[in-house]
Write a protein that holds these residues in place. Structure first.
Motif, PDB file in Angstrom:
ATOM      1  N   ARG A  70       6.458   0.759  -5.562  1.00  0.00           N
ATOM      2  CA  ARG A  70       5.705   0.138  -4.462  1.00  0.00           C
ATOM      3  C   ARG A  70       6.195  -1.263  -4.138  1.00  0.00           C
ATOM      4  NH1 ARG A  70      -0.511   0.314  -5.829  1.00  0.00           N
ATOM      5  NH2 ARG A  70      -0.478  -1.077  -4.035  1.00  0.00           N
ATOM      6  N   ALA A  96       0.863  -1.182   0.000  1.00  0.00           N
ATOM      7  CA  ALA A  96       0.000   0.000   0.000  1.00  0.00           C
ATOM      8  C   ALA A  96       0.904   1.238   0.000  1.00  0.00           C
ATOM      9  CB  ALA A  96      -0.899  -0.009   1.231  1.00  0.00           C
ATOM     10  N   PRO A  97       0.537   2.287  -0.724  1.00  0.00           N
ATOM     11  CA  PRO A  97       1.424   3.454  -0.849  1.00  0.00           C
ATOM     12  C   PRO A  97       1.899   4.011   0.480  1.00  0.00           C
ATOM     13  CG  PRO A  97      -0.417   3.642  -2.370  1.00  0.00           C
ATOM     14  CD  PRO A  97      -0.699   2.446  -1.511  1.00  0.00           C
ATOM     15  N   GLU A  98       1.025   4.016   1.477  1.00  0.00           N
ATOM     16  CA  GLU A  98       1.407   4.590   2.770  1.00  0.00           C
ATOM     17  C   GLU A  98       2.351   3.691   3.569  1.00  0.00           C
ATOM     18  OE1 GLU A  98      -2.523   2.396   3.448  1.00  0.00           O
ATOM     19  OE2 GLU A  98      -1.575   3.622   1.881  1.00  0.00           O
ATOM     20  N   LYS A  99       2.473   2.416   3.147  1.00  0.00           N
ATOM     21  CA  LYS A  99       3.363   1.486   3.856  1.00  0.00           C
ATOM     22  C   LYS A  99       4.738   1.370   3.185  1.00  0.00           C
ATOM     23  CE  LYS A  99       0.232   0.232   6.871  1.00  0.00           C
ATOM     24  NZ  LYS A  99      -0.276  -1.147   6.982  1.00  0.00           N
ATOM     25  N   HIS A 100       4.827   1.889   1.960  1.00  0.00           N
ATOM     26  CA  HIS A 100       6.075   1.746   1.201  1.00  0.00           C
ATOM     27  C   HIS A 100       7.060   2.848   1.586  1.00  0.00           C
ATOM     28  CE1 HIS A 100       8.699   1.896  -2.470  1.00  0.00           C
ATOM     29  NE2 HIS A 100       8.614   0.591  -2.298  1.00  0.00           N
ATOM     30  N   ARG A 101       8.301   2.444   1.884  1.00  0.00           N
ATOM     31  CA  ARG A 101       9.351   3.408   2.231  1.00  0.00           C
ATOM     32  C   ARG A 101      10.544   3.134   1.322  1.00  0.00           C
ATOM     33  NH1 ARG A 101       9.737   4.657   8.572  1.00  0.00           N
ATOM     34  NH2 ARG A 101      11.161   6.173   7.610  1.00  0.00           N
ATOM     35  N   HIS A 146      12.644  -2.325   0.332  1.00  0.00           N
ATOM     36  CA  HIS A 146      11.626  -1.527  -0.353  1.00  0.00           C
ATOM     37  C   HIS A 146      12.280  -0.835  -1.547  1.00  0.00           C
ATOM     38  CE1 HIS A 146       8.513  -1.150   3.101  1.00  0.00           C
ATOM     39  NE2 HIS A 146       9.368  -2.110   3.417  1.00  0.00           N
TER      40      HIS A 146
END
Length: 554
Positions: free
Chosen positions: A259, A226-231, A255
């Motif tokens: 994504r 999910a975009p907010e979980k990707h670093r 990561h």
């Protein structure tokens, strides 16, 4: 009755077996040297996968040192490296918590800043394009199945596998005999536990005076987060839970891209409990509170498994022999604590290429490329492995926590003073000899897969794109078909049922007894069975050309 086989042959200056980082780097370096000298050197690369990169599986965090040397302008040429490491974390896991290990406690060689998170398969595809542009002939779907020898016992090339063989051995209507690829020198870049490399080690006594080779199995998945979980640029490594103190291994998570998240688990194959299952240990560690949140709302899109060499410096065999040489992980250049081997594989290919180019210029062929061996001992590969040579033996002897602490101390003394208080430790038994009997071991109960974070083996194999021609000889060969049921089952509860990450091996009920079943079509070519079987009864050989996994972005 099959007709006698008549094979066509092709002649080259250099034949390279394997289209991974080592083989492609060797091919590129040969063509670069030939261009600089205004000479013509013919080079071919045989690759058993359906395309370059189809069978390449790695983490991977790449140390770009060798790529910088081989192709200094790789950025301008569009190499698929676009995710530098920006954050580097290391955890010791307990069942419920993750203890961060400060980076100042680790020697500088363990720092991943400045490294690149990559798909090694994509990098190899790009290297293959660069090699072809220089005139290298690349033959995907051509597994090398036999070594050709000359009258003096020197390597003269290889035979590519036949096509159209039925399971019972007869020639089908589509039968096509494999070609002979002959070279003045043949470089073997088959990766860890190569089927021909194994034979060469024995024939030429290349392991005489060396320590036993050790291995680990790496099981990997590719996820879209999910975009907010990707670093982007985040690197995580762990050790500890779910493994006990006497079992080595740990998780990696990288990561990269927009994504993507490459997550995997490396388990040392000297483990002792026959009830342990590497695939299930990997699924279990994803449930840890430090790890699971990354995969909530994510999608798993890839899967694969592969063994890696872990013996290090003391297990590197003699590299050169009459008519050929071992390069890359066929020789075992992986740096275990760094979990990196591609940079050393590439450099070894370049060193072998340079030695072969000099030999060709002197009109030589079929002799041992001793200059390659000398170049290795004077190279960055040797220093890279020398500084970490005791980490694996200390981990194996003392267990995870004390062993890793002692290994860290040893790396510091090597880094600061160029010496080790331990000298050079030995590994002991081969991985096939480390299992305890089942009656002396504790069974392990694994949680059932939830289909969201954790999965079963067969759905995982589906994601690997694995495909084999069904009507072909089984490429997993038993020396004695009776041993799995007569010895391995009563003594070890037949561990092949668990150590295979693809569900290839089963014990099935038949007529009131048990039968050992081989589901060869599932095989992802990890080669764990060729290493860990306690009866040393399983031999992996290449299947029909192009068979096996078809990895994408792995």
């Amino acid at each position: 009755m099959n007709e006698p086989v008549r094979r066509e042959s092709m002649e080259y200056d250099i034949v390279i077996v394997g289209g991974g980082p080592a083989g492609l780097s060797a091919a590129l370096r040969l063509k670069q040297l030939a261009s600089e000298a205004g000479r013509d050197v013919s080079v071919c690369v045989l690759e058993k996968g359906s395309e370059i990169g189809a069978h390449i599986l790695s983490g991977a965090v790449l140390d770009p040192v060798s790529l910088n040397e081989l192709i200094p302008d790789w950025k301008e040429k569009g190499a698929p490296l676009d995710t530098p490491v920006t954050e580097d974390r290391f955890y010791f896991l307990t069942e419920k918590a993750g203890i961060a290990v400060p980076h100042f406690t680790m020697p500088p060689l363990m720092n991943n800043r400045g490294m690149q998170i990559v798909s090694l398969g994509n990098l190899c595809r790009w290297l293959g394009q660069q090699a072809e542009a220089l005139g290298v002939e690349i033959y995907p779907g051509f597994p090398a199945v036999e070594v050709l020898y000359g009258s003096s016992g020197e390597v003269k090339g290889v035979i590519a596998g036949d096509l159209g063989m039925a399971r019972d051995g007869h020639h089908k209507d589509t039968y096509t005999p494999g070609m002979e690829l002959r070279g003045k020198y043949t470089l073997f870049a088959e990766g860890a536990r190569g089927s021909l490399s194994k034979q060469l080690l024995i024939k030429y006594g290349l392991c005489d005076g060396r320590d036993v080779q050790k291995f680990g199995i790496g099981v990997k998945e590719l996820w879209e987060l999910a975009p907010e979980k990707h670093r982007r640029g985040l690197v995580i490594h762990t050790m500890g839970w779910p493994l006990d103190n006497e079992t080595g291994g740990g998780l990696f998570m990288y990561h990269w891209g927009e994504r993507y998240c490459a997550v995997g688990f490396v388990l040392h194959l000297n483990y002792k409990n026959p009830f342990l299952a590497p695939f299930e240990e990997f699924q279990r560690v994803k449930l840890h509170p430090k790890i699971r949140p990354f995969f909530e709302g994510a999608k798993r899109i890839g899967y694969g498994a592969r063994v890696v060499t872990e013996g290090g410096l003391q297990s590197v065999p003699k590299l050169a022999f009459p008519g050929g040489a071992l390069i890359g992980c066929a020789a075992g250049f992986m740096n275990v604590p760094r979990i990196k081997g591609a940079h050393n594989a590439m450099k070894s290919g370049m060193l072998a290429a340079e030695a072969a180019f000099v030999a060709l210029g002197q009109g030589r062929s079929g002799d041992a490329l001793d200059e390659y061996e000398q170049g290795y001992r004077a190279s960055a590969i040797y220093l890279d492995l020398k500084r970490v040579r005791n980490v694996k033996p200390l981990w194996s002897r003392f267990g995870t926590f004390p062993g890793v602490a002692l290994g860290g101390f040893d790396m510091w003394t090597n880094q600061l003073f160029g010496l080790s208080l331990f000298g050079t430790l030995r590994h002991g038994k081969p991985d096939s000899a480390t299992l305890r009997r089942a009656r002396e071991s504790q069974p392990i109960t694994y949680p059932k897969p939830d289909g969201v974070i954790t999965f079963d083996r067969l759905s995982s194999v589906f994601l690997s794109g694995t495909n084999h021609e069904e009507d072909q000889p089984v490429h997993l060969r038993l020396t004695d078909p009776s041993l799995p049921v007569s010895v391995n089952l009563p003594e070890y509860d037949e561990p092949a049922q668990r150590y295979c990450p693809a569900g290839v091996y089963e014990i099935v009920e038949q007529g009131g007894g048990e039968r050992f079943q081989i589901n060869a079509a599932n095989c992802v070519h990890c080669k764990t069975c060729d290493i860990k079987d306690p009866s040393r009864n399983i031999t992996w050989v290449p299947p029909e050309g192009g068979g096996g996994p078809n990895y994408s972005n792995m």
